[in-house]
Write a protein that holds these residues in place. Sequence first.
Motif, mmCIF file in Angstrom:
data_model
loop_
_atom_site.group_PDB
_atom_site.id
_atom_site.type_symbol
_atom_site.label_atom_id
_atom_site.label_comp_id
_atom_site.label_asym_id
_atom_site.label_seq_id
_atom_site.Cartn_x
_atom_site.Cartn_y
_atom_site.Cartn_z
ATOM 1 N N GLU A 40 14.553 3.488 -2.285
ATOM 2 C CA GLU A 40 14.069 4.600 -3.102
ATOM 3 C C GLU A 40 12.732 4.288 -3.785
ATOM 4 O O GLU A 40 12.010 5.195 -4.191
ATOM 5 N N ALA A 41 12.383 3.011 -3.865
ATOM 6 C CA ALA A 41 11.129 2.623 -4.511
ATOM 7 C C ALA A 41 9.919 2.783 -3.593
ATOM 8 O O ALA A 41 8.800 2.929 -4.074
ATOM 9 N N TRP A 42 10.141 2.753 -2.294
ATOM 10 C CA TRP A 42 9.032 2.801 -1.347
ATOM 11 C C TRP A 42 8.205 4.077 -1.471
ATOM 12 O O TRP A 42 6.994 4.043 -1.354
ATOM 13 N N ILE A 51 -1.047 8.588 -8.299
ATOM 14 C CA ILE A 51 -0.746 7.200 -7.938
ATOM 15 C C ILE A 51 -0.002 7.220 -6.618
ATOM 16 O O ILE A 51 1.022 7.896 -6.476
ATOM 17 N N ASN A 52 -0.519 6.481 -5.650
ATOM 18 C CA ASN A 52 0.061 6.472 -4.318
ATOM 19 C C ASN A 52 1.353 5.664 -4.266
ATOM 20 O O ASN A 52 1.464 4.630 -4.921
ATOM 21 N N PRO A 53 2.304 6.103 -3.451
ATOM 22 C CA PRO A 53 3.543 5.339 -3.283
ATOM 23 C C PRO A 53 3.275 4.053 -2.502
ATOM 24 O O PRO A 53 2.342 3.982 -1.696
ATOM 25 N N ILE A 54 4.102 3.068 -2.726
ATOM 26 C CA ILE A 54 3.954 1.781 -2.052
ATOM 27 C C ILE A 54 3.957 1.955 -0.531
ATOM 28 O O ILE A 54 3.122 1.379 0.164
ATOM 29 N N ALA A 55 4.864 2.763 -0.009
ATOM 30 C CA ALA A 55 4.922 2.941 1.448
ATOM 31 C C ALA A 55 3.632 3.540 1.982
ATOM 32 O O ALA A 55 3.159 3.148 3.052
ATOM 33 N N GLY A 98 10.271 0.564 9.011
ATOM 34 C CA GLY A 98 9.352 0.949 10.082
ATOM 35 C C GLY A 98 7.911 0.968 9.612
ATOM 36 O O GLY A 98 7.008 0.543 10.332
ATOM 37 N N VAL A 99 7.688 1.461 8.389
ATOM 38 C CA VAL A 99 6.343 1.484 7.812
ATOM 39 C C VAL A 99 5.812 0.061 7.677
ATOM 40 O O VAL A 99 4.679 -0.237 8.069
ATOM 41 N N LEU A 100 6.638 -0.828 7.141
ATOM 42 C CA LEU A 100 6.219 -2.220 6.946
ATOM 43 C C LEU A 100 5.957 -2.908 8.284
ATOM 44 O O LEU A 100 4.932 -3.582 8.442
ATOM 45 N N GLN A 101 6.848 -2.733 9.236
ATOM 46 C CA GLN A 101 6.677 -3.409 10.525
ATOM 47 C C GLN A 101 5.436 -2.929 11.264
ATOM 48 O O GLN A 101 4.735 -3.726 11.880
ATOM 49 N N LEU A 102 5.146 -1.632 11.188
ATOM 50 C CA LEU A 102 3.929 -1.123 11.832
ATOM 51 C C LEU A 102 2.694 -1.719 11.168
ATOM 52 O O LEU A 102 1.759 -2.156 11.849
ATOM 53 N N CYS A 103 2.701 -1.778 9.846
ATOM 54 C CA CYS A 103 1.579 -2.383 9.130
ATOM 55 C C CYS A 103 1.392 -3.837 9.540
ATOM 56 O O CYS A 103 0.286 -4.259 9.871
#
Length: 170
Positions: A40-42, A51-55, A98-103
């Motif tokens: 839920e924090a992403w 302010i942009n979300p971390i994801a 998925g967002v993290l792995q693509l990055c």
Amino acid sequence: MDPFLSGDVPGSTPLVSAWLRGHQHLVEVVERWTDALPAEAWWWTPAPGSINPIAGLVRHIGGSSTRLWLYATGEDVGEELRAQGPLEMAIDHADPEGVLQLCLERLRVVGEGLKAYDLNDLEVVRHVGRKQVPVRSVLIIQHLLEHGHAHAGQIIVGRKLWDSGLGRPI
């Protein structure tokens, strides 16, 4: 220990070592400050629209680094990748893993490219963006690292805000 304290990357020139250590630091910051972040924090932000979300930041670091790398090397960015730029920060609740792995995959490719970069191309003028602004390759690579680190700092602040409970119900 910050990567720059590890010295030169074996087999690399001082300039490429500096880039690689800066790139390594970027990857480490993204990994460290997203580690064990609740789902839920992403996509949470204490100030939607401001302010942009971390994801979104993670997605943008991977996307913009890829686009800048392609510009720096004279490769085709392609319309699909170019079109992703304005959408990367959008809150769409995509799967955080998925967002993290693509990055991380995109950053891995950039890192491999940096290792193999031909220093004879430092002064080659490339054309950036839709406006095709002429910029030397070396400046594009420098910006790639600066841009990534600027957004990595935002990830750190976002994580600290989340961890503090500031701006969210606990």
